[in-house]
Write a protein that holds these residues in place. Structure first.
Motif, mmCIF file in Angstrom:
data_model
loop_
_atom_site.group_PDB
_atom_site.id
_atom_site.type_symbol
_atom_site.label_atom_id
_atom_site.label_comp_id
_atom_site.label_asym_id
_atom_site.label_seq_id
_atom_site.Cartn_x
_atom_site.Cartn_y
_atom_site.Cartn_z
ATOM 1 N N ALA A 1 0.818 -1.202 0.000
ATOM 2 C CA ALA A 1 0.000 0.000 0.000
ATOM 3 C C ALA A 1 0.856 1.258 0.000
ATOM 4 N N HIS A 2 2.068 1.160 0.599
ATOM 5 C CA HIS A 2 2.886 2.361 0.714
ATOM 6 C C HIS A 2 3.931 2.449 -0.384
ATOM 7 N N THR A 3 3.898 1.501 -1.332
ATOM 8 C CA THR A 3 4.910 1.540 -2.391
ATOM 9 C C THR A 3 4.628 2.723 -3.306
ATOM 10 N N PRO A 4 5.609 3.619 -3.466
ATOM 11 C CA PRO A 4 5.345 4.746 -4.339
ATOM 12 C C PRO A 4 5.132 4.269 -5.765
ATOM 13 N N LEU A 5 4.306 4.997 -6.529
ATOM 14 C CA LEU A 5 4.116 4.642 -7.930
ATOM 15 C C LEU A 5 5.445 4.780 -8.651
ATOM 16 N N PRO A 6 5.631 4.020 -9.740
ATOM 17 C CA PRO A 6 6.899 4.151 -10.447
ATOM 18 C C PRO A 6 7.085 5.591 -10.920
ATOM 19 N N GLY A 7 8.194 6.157 -10.616
ATOM 20 C CA GLY A 7 8.499 7.516 -11.044
ATOM 21 C C GLY A 7 9.986 7.657 -11.201
ATOM 22 N N PRO A 8 10.453 8.746 -11.788
ATOM 23 C CA PRO A 8 11.887 8.906 -12.037
ATOM 24 C C PRO A 8 12.730 8.885 -10.769
ATOM 25 N N LEU A 9 12.126 9.286 -9.631
ATOM 26 C CA LEU A 9 12.933 9.304 -8.415
ATOM 27 C C LEU A 9 12.954 7.945 -7.725
ATOM 28 N N THR A 10 11.849 7.203 -7.858
ATOM 29 C CA THR A 10 11.800 5.889 -7.200
ATOM 30 C C THR A 10 12.311 4.788 -8.125
ATOM 31 N N HIS A 11 12.242 5.020 -9.431
ATOM 32 C CA HIS A 11 12.691 4.011 -10.400
ATOM 33 C C HIS A 11 13.671 4.646 -11.378
ATOM 34 N N PRO A 12 14.898 4.925 -10.902
ATOM 35 C CA PRO A 12 15.881 5.577 -11.778
ATOM 36 C C PRO A 12 16.239 4.717 -12.981
ATOM 37 N N LEU A 13 16.712 5.349 -14.016
ATOM 38 C CA LEU A 13 17.159 4.576 -15.176
ATOM 39 C C LEU A 13 18.459 3.869 -14.809
ATOM 40 N N PRO A 14 18.546 2.567 -15.084
ATOM 41 C CA PRO A 14 19.817 1.875 -14.835
ATOM 42 C C PRO A 14 20.885 2.394 -15.798
ATOM 43 N N GLU A 15 22.146 2.288 -15.364
ATOM 44 C CA GLU A 15 23.266 2.818 -16.149
ATOM 45 C C GLU A 15 23.517 1.975 -17.395
ATOM 46 N N ALA A 16 22.717 2.176 -18.420
ATOM 47 C CA ALA A 16 22.906 1.397 -19.645
ATOM 48 C C ALA A 16 22.532 2.270 -20.832
ATOM 49 N N THR A 17 23.383 2.274 -21.835
ATOM 50 C CA THR A 17 23.074 3.060 -23.024
ATOM 51 C C THR A 17 22.224 2.209 -23.970
ATOM 52 N N SER A 18 21.614 2.867 -24.953
ATOM 53 C CA SER A 18 20.813 2.114 -25.918
ATOM 54 C C SER A 18 21.715 1.123 -26.676
ATOM 55 N N GLY A 19 22.962 1.530 -26.945
ATOM 56 C CA GLY A 19 23.896 0.630 -27.637
ATOM 57 C C GLY A 19 24.209 -0.596 -26.783
ATOM 58 N N GLY A 20 24.421 -0.363 -25.489
ATOM 59 C CA GLY A 20 24.713 -1.466 -24.572
ATOM 60 C C GLY A 20 23.546 -2.436 -24.508
ATOM 61 N N LEU A 21 22.327 -1.883 -24.488
ATOM 62 C CA LEU A 21 21.127 -2.720 -24.445
ATOM 63 C C LEU A 21 21.029 -3.586 -25.699
ATOM 64 N N ALA A 22 21.314 -2.966 -26.847
ATOM 65 C CA ALA A 22 21.244 -3.720 -28.099
ATOM 66 C C ALA A 22 22.244 -4.875 -28.053
ATOM 67 N N GLY A 23 23.438 -4.602 -27.497
ATOM 68 C CA GLY A 23 24.469 -5.645 -27.398
ATOM 69 C C GLY A 23 24.012 -6.794 -26.517
ATOM 70 N N LEU A 24 23.412 -6.468 -25.364
ATOM 71 C CA LEU A 24 22.971 -7.523 -24.444
ATOM 72 C C LEU A 24 21.885 -8.383 -25.100
ATOM 73 N N VAL A 25 20.914 -7.715 -25.725
ATOM 74 C CA VAL A 25 19.815 -8.462 -26.360
ATOM 75 C C VAL A 25 20.381 -9.360 -27.461
ATOM 76 N N GLU A 26 21.305 -8.835 -28.214
ATOM 77 C CA GLU A 26 21.962 -9.608 -29.285
ATOM 78 C C GLU A 26 22.597 -10.893 -28.704
ATOM 79 N N ILE A 27 23.289 -10.723 -27.582
ATOM 80 C CA ILE A 27 23.965 -11.879 -26.972
ATOM 81 C C ILE A 27 22.953 -12.903 -26.470
ATOM 82 N N VAL A 28 21.881 -12.411 -25.833
ATOM 83 C CA VAL A 28 20.884 -13.364 -25.310
ATOM 84 C C VAL A 28 20.206 -14.090 -26.480
ATOM 85 N N VAL A 29 19.928 -13.372 -27.554
ATOM 86 C CA VAL A 29 19.345 -14.030 -28.735
ATOM 87 C C VAL A 29 20.315 -15.098 -29.256
#
Ligand SMILES: Nc1ncnc2c1ncn2[C@@H]1O[C@H](COP(=O)(O)OP(=O)(O)OP(=O)(O)O)[C@@H](O)[C@H]1O
Length: 470
Positions: free
Chosen positions: A270-298
């Motif tokens: 009940a007390h969990t704040p809604l997802p927001g930029p302060l409670t759910h920060p962006l993880p340190e990953a660039t779009s290029g890094g994400l593409a690389g990870l997805v490529e590897i998992v595929v």
């Protein structure tokens, strides 16, 4: 021979913290709650690792434990007695070595004993013995600037050992060293500590490395959440010396990985704040890094064991964490324990052509990444579709320090640019909405929740506050 310690019956309680909370003043004149309701005990003779992500409050907790920082509330006890100032039976080793550059190795090691008024001859003898024990002989007259990182940290250890502490607190002591030097010093530390006669000496080490925690600790405490609390505890019953390739070691790494990537216990509530930029920060990953990870998992058939993958890539497993977090925030991967699976969205993104993949990334980022959504929404609500980046920096500083706020904005700009949602002009320091983003307006109806940037105008966004402590 190296003493094989603990996993032995627990000794008496050496140090404890009870219901600790820590609130710091933040850059914008508000407050930042870093710790809340933290309880922990350290018993005689045990090695405890405090594992958590960057910013989870590990160093703060260690400084409180050392008596170097008075908590905002709660109590620290040492052998049952409340601690009000730096505890003399506790020594600390810092990530940054913290040596006095104008003093020689010998003088640096003697410094603490000098402060404790230990007579000169005894001081010298103890310092030389500590220098000898940690393999620094011959460097007694050297100055810190003449030492490599590994040697400088040896001085840090000698300076701690010479005090003969009951409790050695270490704040990421190996993370400023290259991998091999760190590995080597870690084993030597364990050998030196293990040879010491006193069975009741304890270590509490702060680390963000899962493998380091499993390598060293009898018990791993996982610190996480915002504000930070102890979210899990894992005893490590593996005889020493520990083999990283043994199944029990790998199982402990997997377990901790799952605990670190998993949802905090009790969430959502009940007390969990809604997802927001302060409670759910962006993880340190660039779009290029994400593409690389997805490529590897595929390439692994759409499913992979993350610790195995880290091994395969010769990365420390925690280096993968932000990428995996980002991929699961965007719904590209699903994580179950230490296993990750590609999702349909991940597949679609991977196999699409460039424009299509940008469009699907834009859609995922707007609907699932709170800060990207907040930026798009604020830009949409401005007359010109353009806002000064300082507007977002000010909002972010309500929940982050200066550097973290800037990092969040940089990440959001990278994601936004890749999805062609918005662009950033470094000359004018402005963020501008793109046409693609205008088409996504329908996705931004109220109800999906952000804790900043929600509402009908940018004025409302500035009135949002960081989440209250439950
Ligand atoms: N003296 C201080 N004044 C204001 N904020 C502080 C202070 N010390 C720490 N913080 C903030 O508290 C939060 C937790 O910091 P802390 O160094 O304890 O985290 P950590 O888990 O050790 O992180 P890292 O692994 O990056 O060192 C950070 O946002 C930090 O900026």
């Amino acid at each position: 021979m190296t003493k094989v310690y603990s996993t032995q019956p627990p000794g008496r309680v050496l140090a404890s913290v009870e219901q600790i909370a820590q609130i710091f003043p933040s850059a914008d004149g508000g407050t930042l709650q870093v710790l809340d309701g933290v309880n922990l005990t350290i018993r005689e003779g045990e090695i405890v690792a405090l594992l958590g992500r960057s910013g989870s409050g590990k160093s703060t907790l260690l400084r409180i434990l050392a008596g170097l920082l008075q908590p905002s509330s709660g109590e620290v006890r040492y052998r049952g007695v409340p601690v009000a100032e730096a505890e003399p039976a506790v020594a600390m080793v810092f990530q940054s070595f913290a040596l006095m550059p104008w003093l020689t190795v010998l003088e640096n090691v003697e410094l603490g004993l000098r402060a404790a008024a230990v007579p000169r001859a005894e001081r010298r003898a103890r310092a030389l013995a500590a220098i000898d024990a940690i393999g620094l002989d011959g460097f007694e007259t050297a100055y810190p600037r003449e030492l490599s990182g590994g040697m400088a940290q040896r001085v840090g250890f000698a300076r701690a050992f010479v005090q003969r502490p009951d409790l050695l607190l270490m704040d990421e002591p190996f993370s400023a060293l290259d991998v091999l030097t760190g590995e080597n010093l870690r084993s030597e530390l364990m050998a030196v500590w293990g040879e010491r006669e006193l069975a009741d000496q304890s270590i509490c080490i702060v680390t963000h490395s899962i493998e380091e925690a499993v390598q060293l600790a009898d018990r791993v405490l996982v610190l996480g959440g915002s504000p930070g609390t102890i979210q899990a505890e894992l005893p490590i019953h593996i005889p020493r010396p520990r083999d990283k390739r043994s199944p029990t070691f790998e199982a402990a790494v997997d377990k901790l990985y799952a605990l670190l990537t998993g949802r905090p216990a009790g969430a959502p509530g009940a007390h969990t704040p809604l997802p927001g930029p302060l409670t759910h920060p962006l993880p340190e990953a660039t779009s290029g890094g994400l593409a690389g990870l997805v490529e590897i998992v595929v390439a692994h058939g759409g499913q992979t064991d993350l610790p195995d993958l880290a091994d395969e890539l010769s990365f420390d497993i925690d280096a993968l964490l932000p990428l995996v977090d980002a991929a699961s925030m965007l719904g590209l991967l699903e994580v179950d324990g230490a296993q990750s699976f590609i999702t349909d969205a991940g597949h679609a993104w991977h196999w699409a052509g460039i424009q299509e993949s940008k469009a699907s990334f834009a859609h995922l980022a707007v609907t699932r990444a709170p800060l990207v959504r907040t930026i798009v929404k604020a830009l949409e609500n401005s007359d010109t579709g353009t806002l000064r980046a300082d507007f977002f920096r000010d909002l972010l500083r309500r929940g982050f320090n200066e550097a973290d706020a800037e990092r969040q904005l940089t990440l959001a700009i990278d994601w936004g640019r890749y999805g062609e949602l918005f662009d950033y002009d470094a000359d004018t320091d402005e963020v501008m909405l793109s046409e693609v983003a205008s088409g996504l307006a329908s996705l931004l109806e109220p109800g999906e929740g952000t804790d900043i940037g929600e509402g009908t105008g940018t004025g409302e966004a500035t009135e949002q506050k960081p989440p209250e402590a439950p």
